[in-house]
Design an enzyme around this catalytic site. Sequence first.
Site, PDB file in Angstrom:
ATOM      1  N   SER A 126      13.196  -3.003   1.241  1.00  0.00           N
ATOM      2  CA  SER A 126      13.297  -3.823   2.451  1.00  0.00           C
ATOM      3  C   SER A 126      14.430  -3.427   3.386  1.00  0.00           C
ATOM      4  CB  SER A 126      13.503  -5.281   2.067  1.00  0.00           C
ATOM      5  OG  SER A 126      13.846  -6.021   3.213  1.00  0.00           O
ATOM      6  N   ARG A 186      13.887   0.838  13.413  1.00  0.00           N
ATOM      7  CA  ARG A 186      13.267   1.702  12.414  1.00  0.00           C
ATOM      8  C   ARG A 186      12.994   3.118  12.899  1.00  0.00           C
ATOM      9  NH1 ARG A 186       9.074  -2.680   9.761  1.00  0.00           N
ATOM     10  NH2 ARG A 186      10.713  -3.792   8.652  1.00  0.00           N
ATOM     11  N   HIS A 220       4.305   3.277   7.469  1.00  0.00           N
ATOM     12  CA  HIS A 220       4.470   1.879   7.090  1.00  0.00           C
ATOM     13  C   HIS A 220       3.612   0.892   7.865  1.00  0.00           C
ATOM     14  CE1 HIS A 220       6.348  -1.721   5.649  1.00  0.00           C
ATOM     15  NE2 HIS A 220       6.832  -2.041   6.817  1.00  0.00           N
ATOM     16  N   GLY A 242      -5.264 -11.529   4.812  1.00  0.00           N
ATOM     17  CA  GLY A 242      -3.810 -11.408   4.845  1.00  0.00           C
ATOM     18  C   GLY A 242      -3.234 -12.561   5.652  1.00  0.00           C
TER      19      GLY A 242
END
Lengths: 257, 638
Positions: free
Chosen positions: B284, B330, B401, B42
């Site tokens: 998003s 968040r 997430h 990644g």
Amino acid sequence: MNVKLRVWRQKGPQTAGQFVGYEAKNINPNMSFLEMLDVVNEDLTKRGQEPIAFDHDCREGICGMCSCVINGEPHGPEYKVATCQTYMRSFHDGETITVEPFRAKAFPLIKDLVVDRTAFDRVIQAGGFVSVSSGSAPDGNAILVPKPDADLAMDAAACIGCGACVAACKNASAMLFVAAKVSHLNLLPQGKPEKDRRVLAMVTQMDEEGFGACTVTGSCEAVCPKGISLNFIAKMNRDYFGALFKAGPKPAAAAEA
Amino acid sequence: MKLDARIPSGPLPQKWDKHKASIKLVNPSNKRKYEIIVVGTGLAGASAAASLAELGYNVKSFCIQDSPRRAHSVAAQGGINAAKNYQNDGDSVFRLFYDTIKGGDFRSREANVHRLAEVSVNIIDQCVAQGVPFAREYGGSLANRSFGGAQVSRTFYARGQTGQQLLLGAYQALMRQVGLGQVRLFPRTEMLELVVVNGHAKGIVVRDMVTGKVSSHSADAVVLATGGYCNTYYLSTYGRGSNATAIWRAYKKGATFANPCFTQIHPTCIPVTGDYQSKLTLMSESLRNDGRVWVPKQKGDKRLPGEIPESERDYYLERKYPSYGNLAPRDISSRAAKQVCDEGRGVGESGLGVYLDFADAIQRLGIDKIRERYANLFDMYHEITHEDAYKTPMRIFPAMHYAMGGLWVDYNLMSNLPGLFVIGEANFSDHGANRLGASALMQGLADGYFVLPYTIGDYLASQKTGSRPKADAAEFKQAEQETNERIQKLLSIRGRKTVTDFHKELGRILWVHCGMARTEKSLKEALTLIPALRDEFWKNVNVPGTGEDLNQSLERAGRVADYLELAELLVYDALMRDESCGCHFREEHQTEDGECQRNDEQYAYVAAWEFTGVGKTPTLNKEPLVYEEVHLAQRSYK
């Protein structure tokens, strides 16, 4: 809804493959195509049979891992949509759905619906990069990039490297994939210094991998989940011929290029 | 165990420079004598592998996908933060540092976070030079947008595909090194064991996922960049293949696991529709720049969104957090969504959803501008839900997430096992109890391009060239044997339940008992349910096929077996941390208006857990968090 499946099953590259029929019952139309395959696989597992092998990962249409030719079309019936974002509402109740792997000489089969697409990586290794090592970059705003150029480069860079373009092409040509990367980098000032070398090396590698020639039928663009434009192939051809016929003296120590 | 974070002394803004100037170096002609294993490709893994190879080290790069370009960083949408201050809006390294510490609810290390903010600016330069097609203004300069938890515009983006473009940049840098012969690539290869020789990490055991062959690779150092562990919850925004096996194997070999209960729930994902659901898709956070979040004021209001007049809508984020509004961080936005749904004001068939409405933005900016900013997100939403978000509001709901927790690392990003480095989401270091949007890409690339290439030399310089063990040393043979036995065990159970049955059940237990809100009671319950499920797994799982070819059920079985152990650690940590902070919300500890109530006196530390055996209580080690620069405060986004 209920659907019948004809799925290509093949144990490995050396064994013969065949279509095998399955039924998927009580399918919710809001299920994704791969979730439907999950359900079929769970059922197979419970019956002591080996589930269907298929590639997938992000399941949101961006990683390029999923493949499959569904009813003759790579990534199935919807325009600009990858297999993982295809939903069962795109099929009708009672339909027979044929599922095959991507087929191309340069994408040898591994098992069932899984193929080996490492040829794409080797094409990128040949020149699909900017040779800039970590730490040696100027300030991000030091080189201004006209917005239309950046936007066009982004259009090309949106390619997810899934290989549907190859699977759709009657010649199994990889021109759309290669053109997308060549265009992305060649359009930007950062990619300009290696523009000629890049296109020559990548096209050579593409040919060595066994991809076929391009006859511009446009089937690649038609099945591309990101809608990469055929125009990039024209752009790559211009870059290629420009590089090929570039006249003038070369530096003495240019042997490696 | 004594955990030494090795944070350099001196004033915070000078620590990194000072450290770089004082750590050991490996001379260029010696670099090629070292072999480094990097697991994962990644943002962190690819950037590290490429950068290390550029320095002259020999690198072996491993990934489970068919190509390094598939790693799940590819799915990150919104953007990457950097303290460039191109917008002239008052941004600075200190502000990015402070926002990140505050966003993490004061549970991260000051020195690491400051370094992250410092190198953020280099990342943008590097990516631009690689040809990452960032969004631009008409004048040709880089464009920015805003993200949650910040009052400046410091987020760089490439449409809604920033992760993809940054990953392709790192992937291309990696491919360049593969072409030059400096990196050897092992796709479709899964790390199944870490090999420790004389207390140092010196290699790994892997399984070729196509042939099933188990083999060993030795090296002078091992770098894990294998991402987070939120797939333990079954449903998450992760890729289906993302897993915790590499870090879990390292934990079982002695690496400590830090803050496992810090798992982030993202507020804007597409709601669950049915039991067959295999993953959740994120929308998003950048959408909250222009979208307004609301629910009906009235309970059980079943009218279509367009039929609900303005006066009967509750824009609850704007109401509760007027200064940050829809861009509240968040954890706070997720909990606020849960609250309104718990009150019976959720929308959609299941009642588990809130609206994200673009009508105002479309009126203000025109549909073309919105399309330019978010077209691919609106398209994706349409593909999944068959609804047109230009005409009707999106329905969103929180989903698992990101894992802020991970393997413990010191300032050099080395775990307590010498020679084992952990970067990106796989480590715990920078995000505290809550990560801010657009900071994961920043951290992954910071670690890979600009931190590890310096710090790994400090370790390698202490290791004699040519001293690495051979891959057929006894420790490797034994690890291979254990791996093979484990595979055979999984294949031989032939029970009645599938791997997915167990995984779904585990996910349900965790979501209910250790999800957005946690209580002592719920956690204790989970601690009885998880071991029972694990016992049943090893008696009753059915893994079809053999170990000698591509067997996706077997791959999943090994990963779920690890989740069944990791889940227990996660719950232990959540139970031990008897406070609320960031994403870890213990219902017992909340302020009057339902915000997190931290307990700095007792819990201002990193909890680093040490393995003592499966089913046994792990040992807790504490690394105190010392704040020199920042004053600990109750977070306020009002």
